[in-house]
Write a protein that holds these residues in place. Structure first.
Motif, PDB file in Angstrom:
ATOM      1  N   GLU A  25       0.860  -1.184   0.000  1.00  0.00           N
ATOM      2  CA  GLU A  25       0.000   0.000   0.000  1.00  0.00           C
ATOM      3  C   GLU A  25       0.894   1.232   0.000  1.00  0.00           C
ATOM      4  N   LEU A  26       0.983   1.882  -1.148  1.00  0.00           N
ATOM      5  CA  LEU A  26       1.824   3.074  -1.323  1.00  0.00           C
ATOM      6  C   LEU A  26       0.927   4.310  -1.311  1.00  0.00           C
ATOM      7  N   THR A  27       1.045   5.109  -0.261  1.00  0.00           N
ATOM      8  CA  THR A  27       0.281   6.352  -0.173  1.00  0.00           C
ATOM      9  C   THR A  27       1.049   7.470  -0.867  1.00  0.00           C
ATOM     10  N   VAL A  28       0.380   8.118  -1.822  1.00  0.00           N
ATOM     11  CA  VAL A  28       1.010   9.164  -2.632  1.00  0.00           C
ATOM     12  C   VAL A  28       0.151  10.416  -2.572  1.00  0.00           C
ATOM     13  N   VAL A  29       0.793  11.574  -2.340  1.00  0.00           N
ATOM     14  CA  VAL A  29       0.086  12.850  -2.359  1.00  0.00           C
ATOM     15  C   VAL A  29       0.840  13.823  -3.268  1.00  0.00           C
ATOM     16  N   MET A  30       0.096  14.715  -3.883  1.00  0.00           N
ATOM     17  CA  MET A  30       0.664  15.798  -4.690  1.00  0.00           C
ATOM     18  C   MET A  30       0.419  17.104  -3.953  1.00  0.00           C
ATOM     19  N   VAL A  31       1.497  17.839  -3.718  1.00  0.00           N
ATOM     20  CA  VAL A  31       1.411  19.063  -2.913  1.00  0.00           C
ATOM     21  C   VAL A  31       1.704  20.277  -3.784  1.00  0.00           C
ATOM     22  N   ASP A  32       0.866  21.265  -3.674  1.00  0.00           N
ATOM     23  CA  ASP A  32       1.124  22.575  -4.268  1.00  0.00           C
ATOM     24  C   ASP A  32       1.976  23.344  -3.253  1.00  0.00           C
ATOM     25  N   VAL A  33       3.258  23.501  -3.557  1.00  0.00           N
ATOM     26  CA  VAL A  33       4.165  24.076  -2.552  1.00  0.00           C
ATOM     27  C   VAL A  33       3.923  25.571  -2.346  1.00  0.00           C
ATOM     28  N   ARG A  34       3.245  26.235  -3.262  1.00  0.00           N
ATOM     29  CA  ARG A  34       2.960  27.663  -3.080  1.00  0.00           C
ATOM     30  C   ARG A  34       1.892  27.891  -2.010  1.00  0.00           C
ATOM     31  N   THR A  35       0.905  27.025  -2.002  1.00  0.00           N
ATOM     32  CA  THR A  35      -0.206  27.189  -1.062  1.00  0.00           C
ATOM     33  C   THR A  35      -0.128  26.214   0.112  1.00  0.00           C
TER      34      THR A  35
END
Length: 252
Positions: free
Chosen positions: A210-220
């Motif tokens: 189970e690989l948890t992956v998130v995409m982060v907007d580093v500006r906000t």
């Protein structure tokens, strides 16, 4: 003289009370029958399907992949030797994730963990150590309007500004890999010549990565994408490979 009218009134009052208990009893029987007829599922609920990476929205952009900091396996798998050496396991998992994403999603300019490490070494005292960030805190979701907490938020923004040609707006954060024994799966015999009869059949348990992956907007500091990629295998790296492949479906 018998008062038939009084009998009628008494029946009108007492019969509904009697019928109330009869109806209640009948409903209990019906509900019990329905519950007995319904199939019961044991164990955890069915997990949500993996959501593919939104590569169309980040095509032609630089997206850095942070190093993995968490790899754990259930004791029942007996994989302590395979994933127990933490630094080795993390490095191999980083390699699997980075190489597969570059191969299967070339429309994105992926910056690998080594790129982040080099950027951090060029700015000592300013950039955080990519291998010491608390990215595992994102393993569990924080709700609909999920925000990355500080100091991790500031660390991601700093690294994004230092890496590559001007950095990028988004960073892909593998928050952790958890290996669990697959329910209802029997152990498989490893590929190779058959064992000697006296040695007994060596088997390997089937596990789900189970690989948890998130995409982060580093500006906000906002998490714009989150999913859990899953893949099965009789060793950690086969299971992880299949999990990463599920992020880009439609390819072999």
């Amino acid at each position: 003289m018998k008062n038939h009218g009084a009998d009628t009134i008494l029946r009108a009052v007492t019969n509904p009370l009697k019928n109330k208990y009869l109806v209640r009893g009948a409903w209990c029987l019906v509900v019990s029958a329905l519950l007995a007829a319904c199939p019961h599922k044991a164990g955890a609920p069915t997990p949500e399907p993996t959501v593919p990476l939104p590569t169309a929205g980040i095509a032609a952009q630089q997206v850095a992949i942070t190093p993995l900091t968490l790899v754990v396996a259930e004791d029942s798998l007996g994989w302590q030797v395979l994933v127990g050496e933490r630094r080795t396991a993390l490095a191999r998992a980083d390699s699997v994730i980075g190489s597969l994403l570059k191969e299967r999603a070339p429309e994105v300019t992926w910056l690998l963990p080594d790129d982040l490490r080099r950027a951090a070494r060029r700015a000592p005292g300013i950039a955080p150590d990519p291998d010491q960030m608390g990215t595992a805190i994102l393993l569990r979701g924080g709700g609909r309007e999920e925000m990355v907490p500080d100091p991790l938020r500031n660390e991601l923004r700093t690294l994004a500004a230092l890496v590559g040609a001007g950095g990028g707006r988004f960073m892909l954060v593998p928050a952790g890999v958890v290996y669990r024994r697959s329910a209802g799966q029997v152990a498989r015999r490893p590929v190779g010549p058959p064992p000697l009869p006296s040695a007994g059949p060596p088997v390997r348990p089937i596990a789900t990565a189970e690989l948890t992956v998130v995409m982060v907007d580093v500006r906000t500091g906002r998490v714009g994408f989150r999913t859990v990629a899953r893949g099965e295998g009789d060793d950690p790296w086969t299971a992880l490979t299949r999990a990463v492949k599920s992020l880009t479906p439609g390819l072999p």
